[in-house]
Scaffold this active site. Structure first.
Site, PDB file in Angstrom:
ATOM      1  N   GLU A 146       0.788  -1.261  -0.124  1.00 12.85           N
ATOM      2  CA  GLU A 146      -0.114  -0.001  -0.250  1.00 12.85           C
ATOM      3  C   GLU A 146       0.823   1.215   0.107  1.00 12.85           C
ATOM      4  O   GLU A 146       1.948   1.215   0.597  1.00 12.85           O
ATOM      5  CB  GLU A 146      -0.748   0.006   1.351  1.00 12.85           C
ATOM      6  N   GLU A 150      -3.331  10.759   3.083  1.00 15.30           N
ATOM      7  CA  GLU A 150      -4.530  10.444   3.777  1.00 15.30           C
ATOM      8  C   GLU A 150      -4.534  11.971   4.460  1.00 15.30           C
ATOM      9  O   GLU A 150      -3.611  12.749   4.986  1.00 15.30           O
ATOM     10  CB  GLU A 150      -4.492   9.748   4.968  1.00 15.30           C
TER      11      GLU A 150
END
Length: 274
Positions: A146, A150
């Protein structure tokens, strides 16, 4: 840290019209047993301006949550398409299991090394996470790799970045931004190549990692807006919204490693001259 999607993905519902909220059709489509597989297509260079919403490129997550930490259910009714933009929402609209609904879209294809970019405007709100990331994991028959941007909207003056490699977090960092992320669109980019990963905000390099421990597997592109009432130390205490909160996606692009800059706004034009 991003709580990655480990639930089978639904088929993408079709849009009723270009400007209407994405609706009931998605609820009628069953989840794919076992999720995606190693036969998923490997994506090539593209730029998506969302003049239309292409269900062959995008899944809409619908009908589940990612675990007890998430206080909303992914719902097609929390995804809107306006010509030239996609809007993900977090809103109070009870389901049988959750008080809130939230929006997520993900690509049907996986993408390998290259440059990933998206122009995004967030909302504000403590306890919410507006994320642009790539992910592959057990639901796809792969290890968990990943790469994250964010925007934890309890603090709209910073962005968070990190990676996961085989399910373990690495390279986490927080970077301040010049203006709040809910006041204007920012261009978020990362350039991923073997042994090196660079994150950019509006073309400014914010982190350069040269490390043999980096994601290696081709991954799907995700956008999501979700909330929590338990991860308070990370995302802030949940503040129940009095209106739908939104994450606006203007455009997204991927340029495969080794290909030249494809358009003027791309951070790859800058990288090519470094």
């Amino acid at each position: 840290m991003h709580m990655a999607n480990k639930t089978p993905e639904p088929m993408a519902p079709a849009l009723k019209s270009a400007s209407l909220r994405i609706g009931l059709l998605g609820m009628l489509l069953a989840c794919t047993a076992g999720g995606a597989s190693a036969s998923d297509p490997v994506g090539t260079t593209f730029r998506e301006d969302f003049l239309t919403f292409d269900p062959s490129r995008w899944y809409i997550s619908d009908g589940w949550s990612n675990g007890d930490h998430q206080n909303c259910q992914w719902s097609s009714t929390a995804v809107q398409h306006l010509p030239g933009r996609v809007i993900l929402e977090f809103l109070e609209d009870p389901t049988p299991t959750h008080k809130y609904r939230c929006g997520e879209i993900q690509t049907t294809a996986r993408f390998g090394y290259g440059t990933f970019e998206a122009k995004i405007k967030t909302d504000d709100g403590s306890g919410l996470n507006a994320a642009f990331f790539t992910y592959i994991g057990p639901v796809h028959g792969e290890r968990h790799d990943e790469i994250d941007f964010e925007m934890l909207t309890a603090n709209v003056n910073e962005v968070t970045i990190n990676t996961y490699v085989d399910g373990k977090p690495h390279h986490g960092d927080v970077h301040p931004v010049a203006e709040p992320t809910n006041e204007r669109f920012y261009l978020y980019s990362f350039h991923w190549e073997p042994g090196r990963l660079r994150w950019y905000v509006d073309g400014e390099l914010i982190k350069d990692v040269q490390d043999p421990v980096l994601p290696e597997r081709p991954q799907k592109i995700y956008f999501s807006l979700w909330g929590t009432e338990t991860l308070n130390d990370w995302m802030g205490p949940f503040d129940p919204p009095t209106r739908p909160k939104q994450m606006e996606i203007d455009w997204v692009a991927f340029t495969a490693l080794g290909e030249p800059c494809q358009f003027e706004d791309s951070v790859l034009c800058k990288i090519a001259t470094e």
